[in-house]
Design a protein around this motif. Structure first.
Motif, PDB file in Angstrom:
ATOM      1  N   ASP A  81       0.958  -1.376  -0.095  1.00 30.61           N
ATOM      2  CA  ASP A  81       0.147   0.296  -0.592  1.00 30.61           C
ATOM      3  C   ASP A  81       0.758   0.767  -0.313  1.00 30.61           C
ATOM      4  O   ASP A  81       2.601   1.406  -0.086  1.00 30.61           O
ATOM      5  CB  ASP A  81      -1.001   0.034   0.836  1.00 30.61           C
ATOM      6  CG  ASP A  81      -1.930  -1.090   1.119  1.00 30.61           C
ATOM      7  OD1 ASP A  81      -2.888  -1.327   0.252  1.00 30.61           O
ATOM      8  OD2 ASP A  81      -2.041  -1.578   2.212  1.00 30.61           O
ATOM      9  N   GLU A 278     -12.025   5.068  -6.012  1.00 24.12           N
ATOM     10  CA  GLU A 278     -11.164   4.468  -4.977  1.00 24.12           C
ATOM     11  C   GLU A 278      -9.391   4.704  -4.638  1.00 24.12           C
ATOM     12  O   GLU A 278      -8.319   4.331  -4.357  1.00 24.12           O
ATOM     13  CB  GLU A 278     -11.918   3.331  -3.927  1.00 24.12           C
ATOM     14  CG  GLU A 278     -12.925   4.800  -3.105  1.00 24.12           C
ATOM     15  CD  GLU A 278     -13.736   3.551  -2.359  1.00 24.12           C
ATOM     16  OE1 GLU A 278     -13.356   2.263  -1.698  1.00 24.12           O
ATOM     17  OE2 GLU A 278     -13.951   4.141  -1.259  1.00 24.12           O
ATOM     18  N   LYS A 282      -6.300   6.102  -4.672  1.00 27.57           N
ATOM     19  CA  LYS A 282      -5.183   5.295  -3.429  1.00 27.57           C
ATOM     20  C   LYS A 282      -3.838   5.407  -4.605  1.00 27.57           C
ATOM     21  O   LYS A 282      -3.218   5.718  -3.058  1.00 27.57           O
ATOM     22  CB  LYS A 282      -5.512   4.313  -2.796  1.00 27.57           C
ATOM     23  CG  LYS A 282      -4.994   3.287  -2.340  1.00 27.57           C
ATOM     24  CD  LYS A 282      -5.803   2.164  -1.714  1.00 27.57           C
ATOM     25  CE  LYS A 282      -4.568   1.308  -0.699  1.00 27.57           C
ATOM     26  NZ  LYS A 282      -3.619   0.413  -1.216  1.00 27.57           N
ATOM     27  N   ASN A 310      -7.505  -0.809  -3.324  1.00 29.12           N
ATOM     28  CA  ASN A 310      -9.567  -0.421  -4.088  1.00 29.12           C
ATOM     29  C   ASN A 310      -8.832  -0.311  -1.734  1.00 29.12           C
ATOM     30  O   ASN A 310      -8.919   0.597  -1.640  1.00 29.12           O
ATOM     31  CB  ASN A 310     -10.321  -1.113  -3.773  1.00 29.12           C
ATOM     32  CG  ASN A 310     -11.147  -0.402  -4.230  1.00 29.12           C
ATOM     33  OD1 ASN A 310     -11.242   0.194  -2.547  1.00 29.12           O
ATOM     34  ND2 ASN A 310     -12.050  -0.359  -4.450  1.00 29.12           N
TER      35      ASN A 310
ATOM     36  N   ARG B 320     -10.540   6.689   5.804  1.00 29.18           N
ATOM     37  CA  ARG B 320     -10.528   6.024   4.325  1.00 29.18           C
ATOM     38  C   ARG B 320     -10.548   7.150   3.786  1.00 29.18           C
ATOM     39  O   ARG B 320      -9.646   7.275   2.672  1.00 29.18           O
ATOM     40  CB  ARG B 320     -11.172   4.356   4.372  1.00 29.18           C
ATOM     41  CG  ARG B 320     -10.848   3.764   2.954  1.00 29.18           C
ATOM     42  CD  ARG B 320     -11.038   2.309   2.833  1.00 29.18           C
ATOM     43  NE  ARG B 320     -11.579   1.459   4.028  1.00 29.18           N
ATOM     44  CZ  ARG B 320     -11.932   1.188   4.616  1.00 29.18           C
ATOM     45  NH1 ARG B 320     -13.343   0.437   3.697  1.00 29.18           N
ATOM     46  NH2 ARG B 320     -11.676   0.187   5.499  1.00 29.18           N
ATOM     47  N   LEU B 324      -7.375   8.467   1.245  1.00 25.22           N
ATOM     48  CA  LEU B 324      -7.988   7.782  -0.043  1.00 25.22           C
ATOM     49  C   LEU B 324      -7.552  10.092  -0.545  1.00 25.22           C
ATOM     50  O   LEU B 324      -7.083   9.975  -1.809  1.00 25.22           O
ATOM     51  CB  LEU B 324      -9.040   6.911  -0.623  1.00 25.22           C
ATOM     52  CG  LEU B 324      -8.892   6.328  -0.818  1.00 25.22           C
ATOM     53  CD1 LEU B 324      -7.567   4.973   0.553  1.00 25.22           C
ATOM     54  CD2 LEU B 324      -9.635   5.506  -0.817  1.00 25.22           C
ATOM     55  N   LYS B 327      -4.725  11.711  -0.809  1.00 28.62           N
ATOM     56  CA  LYS B 327      -3.279  10.841  -2.049  1.00 28.62           C
ATOM     57  C   LYS B 327      -3.815  11.776  -2.622  1.00 28.62           C
ATOM     58  O   LYS B 327      -2.916  11.401  -3.807  1.00 28.62           O
ATOM     59  CB  LYS B 327      -3.562   9.179  -1.915  1.00 28.62           C
ATOM     60  CG  LYS B 327      -2.816   8.456  -0.180  1.00 28.62           C
ATOM     61  CD  LYS B 327      -3.519   7.435  -0.687  1.00 28.62           C
ATOM     62  CE  LYS B 327      -2.671   6.214   1.210  1.00 28.62           C
ATOM     63  NZ  LYS B 327      -1.372   6.288   0.799  1.00 28.62           N
ATOM     64  N   TYR B 392      -7.815   0.456   5.681  1.00 28.14           N
ATOM     65  CA  TYR B 392      -8.314   0.525   3.621  1.00 28.14           C
ATOM     66  C   TYR B 392      -9.106  -0.620   3.883  1.00 28.14           C
ATOM     67  O   TYR B 392      -9.709  -0.701   2.795  1.00 28.14           O
ATOM     68  CB  TYR B 392      -6.319   0.269   2.896  1.00 28.14           C
ATOM     69  CG  TYR B 392      -5.770   1.284   3.139  1.00 28.14           C
ATOM     70  CD1 TYR B 392      -6.228   2.427   3.115  1.00 28.14           C
ATOM     71  CD2 TYR B 392      -4.387   0.356   3.272  1.00 28.14           C
ATOM     72  CE1 TYR B 392      -5.642   3.442   2.787  1.00 28.14           C
ATOM     73  CE2 TYR B 392      -3.412   1.625   2.918  1.00 28.14           C
ATOM     74  CZ  TYR B 392      -4.205   2.816   2.889  1.00 28.14           C
ATOM     75  OH  TYR B 392      -2.831   4.156   2.975  1.00 28.14           O
TER      76      TYR B 392
END
Lengths: 441, 441
Positions: A81, A278, A282, A310, B320, B324, B327, B392
């Motif tokens: 990740d 997502e 991400k 995801n 989350r 996300l 990022k 995640y």
């Protein structure tokens, strides 16, 4: 599946006609197809003595359609990740796949994905991964509907050594399921940077002659566009256009790098776009301009992408992310509204796959692909607006019952067609095998 | 709560020391406090004959802290969606509140929120709504930890007619809970556009003398900044600075309209920022620049906001979304990483509330505010990385057990301190009352 069944629900959101919500209605299923949608009292007097399923706290919806995933990658969930897309792919995922991907890996990963998807109210998925034969077999035995991608990539893989092998093995597989009522196949070129022009042209020809969708990662990152300009002197979209691929059979996935002129071109060619918000966030790939695409009249769908990027296959959460992100980046809280978002999960996806006559809404003569969501939980009460409750509040864990072509795949939270404990145990075991491989490497 | 209990978990993520993950470890609870974190085998031999709770598929975490919510607004969930912030507030929410908000509404809405929050692994919430006495009573009887805002707004409300009333009623309430171990209070001025300078100055004085946090919506929208410049000739931050409010007791919520120079100022004054990404996206308010704030060393926390603008109180999903989104908009997939995100839900929030010595990590002498998340589900298997699985992949429905100060609030998915069926029935009833009110209006 041959008997007549009444599903009596507190609410039914059939998606078509647009915006309608029925209270205390029943869906009538006969021989796997929807034959009527009636007030429950009318249905009960008309169909006496038939089996009834009471969904007194539930909304009944068309089954959700996940328009982009790589099911077996559930086994790589959380392996790597917080990395950018090209490093993640080249340094983490591809080496791991070269080491572990096999028919057994694909079968076990697909079943894990199918468990997760059924639990999340998904009745159909648009897939792309190696060993599509193993994915098709898993979907078939679980009773799912799917469009299985035939992978095409100009690299030697465990599935096919050459592009010729990709076509030969893929077409043989598609033919073996030619008369299947729930499985269809697409041509799935990986991406512009892994498939050359002659192959793209060949795909266009096959797609036209076989009437097969083309499922492709496209305009995912700025790097991809730059690479294409350097190697070909053209953008990826220009290459696809030159090779005859811009049409209503194209399922263009990601599309984060769009110019205004591109949007016009895509609209004119009736290209379908699959938004995976997502995964794009991400991997910091970019953001697909959903509101502009909707305004251009483009058919928009939603996919979770694989669980490795995801990291789940929760399509309802993905739709919420899509709606919220679109409002935020467009500075317009009014678009998309909740109902438009629900269309992306259902009827738009059915249209993109060319199966709009079969699924995507609760209408007479369509297949009984249905999901029930229990709204009588803290998270969705009170229900001031049922479509808002579905899109903005509900957790996928609230899906209680799932039917595909009238066959029940989940009943009150228990899976009917899969041995879930076995699927989970195999996933745990793959976790150990992959961890051991990492230590050795 | 006086007995010694061992919680034996497959994984423990104590948050402090940073980045540590323990496997097969036990948390020892004595008299409501954590007294040790040991390998399970060691704990079992050292504490023989004590009660043990086996969490064989679970990760044990510090309880999550929701740093901004309006609990009673659960009753307005989904009442008005797809609207921009000022229209939503002025045309939908405020008129509805004027009509319905009462101690009964607040008590029922708070309990609904507390059910939802316990189920989502939340052990503490930072609250701001009218009738804080009713919220405090609901939190107290449910066994939750909370920081209850004392609302201050220069409008006549059902709670207080004037600002003087706000202070008088608020301070009386805070004094009545002065020795409470789980409840604390903050001064909660609504927003720069609803509170004038003399009131801000008075709040700063109270905050300093009482050592109370100040919980305030700040820089939520571009409209707010423009309004402040027009009315005061100063930005909202300049007004807060001039009135002595920029310090380590300020919990500045939203913060979507930041200039680079603002970030320096906030860092120098040790202001805490509460990021509510889903509410900001849904109302198209703007986007808080999380990565820049982290790089500036600012203490960042996460809140769900009220259910009317979110539309849930799912803090894990909010985290989350925060990770996300950060990022995606920073074009940097590496920040924030999963562990940094987990800190925002736990230790950073405890620090902001001034209760870092009591909660926010699993360390000896802290209160036993703990949550267990079952990872043996399709959505979180295989577990390649437990912190990644939490941030995640996991759904909040996977929280199975919750303790606050050693008292069990949820046991294997069943709530222990609330009559959930009654709470849900009351929510349904409020839905009917509000719908009837809408028809009449």
């Amino acid at each position: 599946m041959t008997e007549t069944v009444l599903l009596n629900a507190a609410w039914v959101v059939p998606v078509r006609p647009r915006g309608t919500v029925f209270e205390q209605h029943s869906v009538v299923i006969e021989r796997g197809r929807i034959t009527a949608l009636l007030p429950t009292k009318v249905a009960q007097s008309r169909f006496q003595g038939v089996r009834e399923v009471n969904l007194g706290h539930h909304v009944l919806l068309p089954g959700l359609i996940n328009m982009h995933t790589h099911s077996p990658m559930t086994l790589l969930r959380g392996y790597a990740d917080d990395r950018d897309m090209q490093s993640w792919l080249r340094e983490d995922i591809w080496p791991l796949e070269a080491r572990f991907v096999s028919p057994e890996f694909v079968a076990d990963g697909s079943r894990l994905a199918i468990v997760e998807m059924i639990r999340a109210g998904t009745t159909c998925f648009n897939e792309n991964y190696f060993f599509p034969d193993a994915i098709a077999a898993a979907a078939d035995s679980a009773g799912m509907r799917a469009c299985i991608g035939l992978p095409i990539i100009e690299m030697s893989t465990a599935w096919a050594e050459t592009v010729d092998d990709c076509f030969a093995r893929g077409m043989q597989l598609a033919e073996s399921y030619a008369s299947h009522s729930r499985l269809q196949f697409s041509l799935a070129p990986h991406a512009p940077y892994t498939v050359g022009d002659p192959t793209l042209e060949r795909i266009a020809t096959y797609s036209a002659t076989q009437q097969m969708p083309v499922h492709m990662h496209l305009l995912e990152t700025a790097w991809e566009v730059q690479q294409s300009l350097e190697q070909y002197g053209k953008s990826p979209l220009e290459r696809l256009d030159a090779n005859g691929l811009l049409d209503e059979r194209l399922l263009a996935v990601h599309m984060t790098q769009l110019e205004s002129s591109d949007i016009e071109t895509l609209a004119q060619h009736h290209v379908n776009i699959v938004h995976c918000p997502e995964s794009n966030l991400k991997l910091a790939s970019g953001i697909c301009p959903l509101v502009e695409l909707l305004e251009a009249g483009i058919n928009l769908c939603i996919g979770t992408d694989g669980a490795a990027s995801n990291n789940d296959l929760d399509l309802l959460a993905e739709a919420r992310a899509a709606a919220l992100l679109a409002k935020g980046i467009s500075n317009d809280a009014t678009q998309p509204d909740a109902f438009t978002t629900l269309e992306m999960l259902t009827i738009n996806a059915a249209h993109a796959l060319g199966i709009e006559d079969t699924v995507g809404s609760i209408e007479a003569d369509k297949a009984a692909d249905l999901v029930a969501l229990d709204l009588n939980q803290a998270r969705t009460l009170p229900v001031h607006d049922v479509v808002s409750a579905i899109i903005y509040s509900a957790a996928s864990a609230q899906f209680s019952d799932v039917w595909v072509a009238g066959r029940r795949l989940m009943k009150g939270g228990s899976l009917c067609t899969l041995d879930e404990a076995d699927v989970l145990a195999r996933a745990v075991n793959w976790g150990r095998r992959i961890a051991a491989g990492r230590t050795v490497a």
